[in-house]
Design an enzyme around this catalytic site. Structure first.
Site, PDB file in Angstrom:
ATOM      1  CG  HIS A  13      -7.877   4.620   0.688  1.00  0.00           C
ATOM      2  ND1 HIS A  13      -7.141   3.987  -0.314  1.00  0.00           N
ATOM      3  CD2 HIS A  13      -6.451   5.375   1.262  1.00  0.00           C
ATOM      4  CE1 HIS A  13      -5.812   4.295  -0.623  1.00  0.00           C
ATOM      5  NE2 HIS A  13      -5.421   5.053   0.658  1.00  0.00           N
TER       6      HIS A  13
ATOM      7  CG  HIS B 166      -1.991   1.094   1.315  1.00  0.00           C
ATOM      8  ND1 HIS B 166      -3.328   0.902   1.204  1.00  0.00           N
ATOM      9  CD2 HIS B 166      -1.779   2.441   1.315  1.00  0.00           C
ATOM     10  CE1 HIS B 166      -3.834   2.284   1.414  1.00  0.00           C
ATOM     11  NE2 HIS B 166      -3.022   3.160   1.094  1.00  0.00           N
TER      12      HIS B 166
ATOM     13  CG  HIS C 152      -1.197   6.989  -1.589  1.00  0.00           C
ATOM     14  ND1 HIS C 152      -2.308   7.100  -2.083  1.00  0.00           N
ATOM     15  CD2 HIS C 152      -1.268   6.304  -0.518  1.00  0.00           C
ATOM     16  CE1 HIS C 152      -3.494   6.583  -1.285  1.00  0.00           C
ATOM     17  NE2 HIS C 152      -2.469   6.223  -0.286  1.00  0.00           N
TER      18      HIS C 152
ATOM     19  CG  ASP D 239      -1.135   5.345   3.403  1.00  0.00           C
ATOM     20  OD1 ASP D 239      -1.180   5.241   2.500  1.00  0.00           O
ATOM     21  OD2 ASP D 239      -1.199   5.873   4.391  1.00  0.00           O
TER      22      ASP D 239
ATOM     23  CD  GLU E 255      -6.310   7.063   5.729  1.00  0.00           C
ATOM     24  OE1 GLU E 255      -6.628   6.950   4.628  1.00  0.00           O
ATOM     25  OE2 GLU E 255      -5.038   7.362   6.417  1.00  0.00           O
TER      26      GLU E 255
ATOM     27  CD  GLN F 209      -6.415  11.771  -1.542  1.00  0.00           C
ATOM     28  OE1 GLN F 209      -5.557  11.272  -2.044  1.00  0.00           O
ATOM     29  NE2 GLN F 209      -7.071  11.653  -0.294  1.00  0.00           N
TER      30      GLN F 209
END
Ligand code: FE2
Length: 411
Positions: free
Chosen positions: A208, A55, A57, A307, A211, A150
């Site tokens: 996601h 995981h 980005h 992450d 979170e 996002q």
């Protein structure tokens, strides 16, 4: 090629590994070198299947401080910083940064990355760049791409279309962000949409999910139910799930039954969620990491991810999964001897299940000759001493190693 004297996955005794035509041919306590065969004697070092980043980005990596630093360190200031940086995004810019960060990962023994890529961008600039990079970097890194909304699917203009466009362009997985959608109804419908999209195009799912420190954020129960009912099961992953930290125990007891039945995977991100969660608390201050120990006790698959690496949300990181495991064991209070020794599974075998690598992964005869050698005898030692990667072998070719005492890679 014969690699000698390796402790494979914490074994008590050493083995030799013979590699032919990019595959593991045989593995045994002692193999006689063949005439003219090249041999490398490691003299008793730890061999593991390659590390996996399950995981991250990549599209935001290496942008911390550009154009402004996140001074509070909060998630929300991070979003403000990123919106300024996003305006400058070009394909070349993404490719240059991802090339650098993939090499950082390679030096640390990582050979597989699942990256979430923001598709709430009408031009899908980063998605286009990552799809090209997946091909360009395939000799050093296997990259799996998640179409990640996002700013939401239902709460962003043309969100559904952008998701489907990204999947048609070649994303491997469908994402979602239910806790960020405007309403509970949008949250549920975004998950339904994501699951249907995955079924339509035969893709994996990585959401996601929850979170946030809001105990009322319950996207997870919807995701797990859809995974169960659709039969997508272990093709589905719930990332972050930090709200589970705040759920009451009676609810978790009921939820855990569903999670087990659903077969879904979990990814926790100990570095970033320890840093970002609990920000609205005074004291007591929540750690904000999902219930890793309890999920494992229930036989549910959990891996760890980095992450973010040096971006508006996390101002540190060198692409070392060792740092992720180190933090994870501390904040999840998994410091028993066997917990520590076996903790490489969070960044190897467990992550391979999440990425659905199947028989393309693992040190076994007939599989691709992908493995790493660490300067230690077992993973307890490797973790505690931050042991350098002596070799990262992919398809029988040494692609990287770390230079002891530095963060630089040898290629
Ligand atoms: Fe994430």
């Amino acid at each position: 090629m014969l690699y000698q004297n390796l402790y494979i996955e914490n074994a008590d005794t050493t083995s030799d590994i013979r590699v032919t035509d990019g595959k593991f041919e045989e593995i045994a306590a002692h193999l006689e070198p063949r005439e003219g065969e090249e041999c490398v004697d490691f003299g008793g070092k730890l061999a593991l299947p390659p590390f996996i980043e399950s995981h991250v980005h990549l599209d935001t990596c290496l942008t911390a401080g550009d154009p402004v630093w996140n001074m509070s360190g909060t998630l929300f200031e991070g979003i403000e910083c990123w919106s300024l940086r996003k305006e400058k995004l070009t394909k070349d810019d993404v490719k240059e940064r991802v090339n650098r960060v993939v090499r950082m990962y390679a030096a640390n023994g990582i050979q597989h990355i699942r990256t979430h890529v923001d598709v709430t961008d009408p031009k899908l600039t980063a998605m286009e760049a990552l799809i090209e990079l997946r091909e360009e970097l395939k000799d050093v890194m296997n990259i799996q791409i998640v179409a990640f909304p996002q700013e939401g699917i239902e709460s962003y203009p043309n969100g559904r279309k952008l998701m489907e466009d990204a999947v048609r362009m070649g994303a491997d997985c469908v994402g979602a962000i239910p806790h960020f959608e405007f309403t509970r109804e949008y949250s549920v419908s975004s998950l339904n949409f994501a699951m249907e999209l995955a079924e339509k195009y035969d893709k994996l799912v990585d959401v996601h999910c929850d979170e946030i420190d809001d105990e009322a954020s319950r996207g997870l129960e919807t995701l797990a139910t859809r995974a169960l009912e659709s039969g997508l099961a272990d093709r589905v992953t719930a990332s972050h799930t930090t709200a589970m930290h705040s759920y009451n125990n009676a609810y978790v007891q009921r939820l855990m039954r569903l999670l087990k039945m659903s077969g879904i995977n979990f990814v926790a991100n100990p570095l970033v969620n320890t840093h970002l969660q609990g920000r609205i608390d005074t004291y007591p201050k929540r750690r904000g990491i999902t219930r890793v120990k309890e999920l494992r006790a229930n036989g549910i698959n959990v891996s760890f991810g980095h992450d973010d690496i040096f971006d508006p949300w996390y101002p540190m990181g060198t692409g070392s999964m060792r740092d992720v495991v180190f933090m994870g064991l501390h904040v999840c209070q998994m410091m028993g001897y066997e917990d520590i020794r076996s903790s490489y599974n969070f960044i190897s075998n467990n992550a391979a299940r999440t990425l659905h690598l199947g028989d393309k992964y693992g040190i076994a005869a007939g599989r691709p000759a992908d493995f790493i050698v660490l300067d230690a005898k077992d993973y307890y030692d490797a973790l505690n001493t931050n042991a350098p990667v002596l070799a990262s072998v992919k398809g029988g070719v040494k692609i990287a190693a770390s230079i002891p005492g530095t963060k630089k890679a040898l290629f």
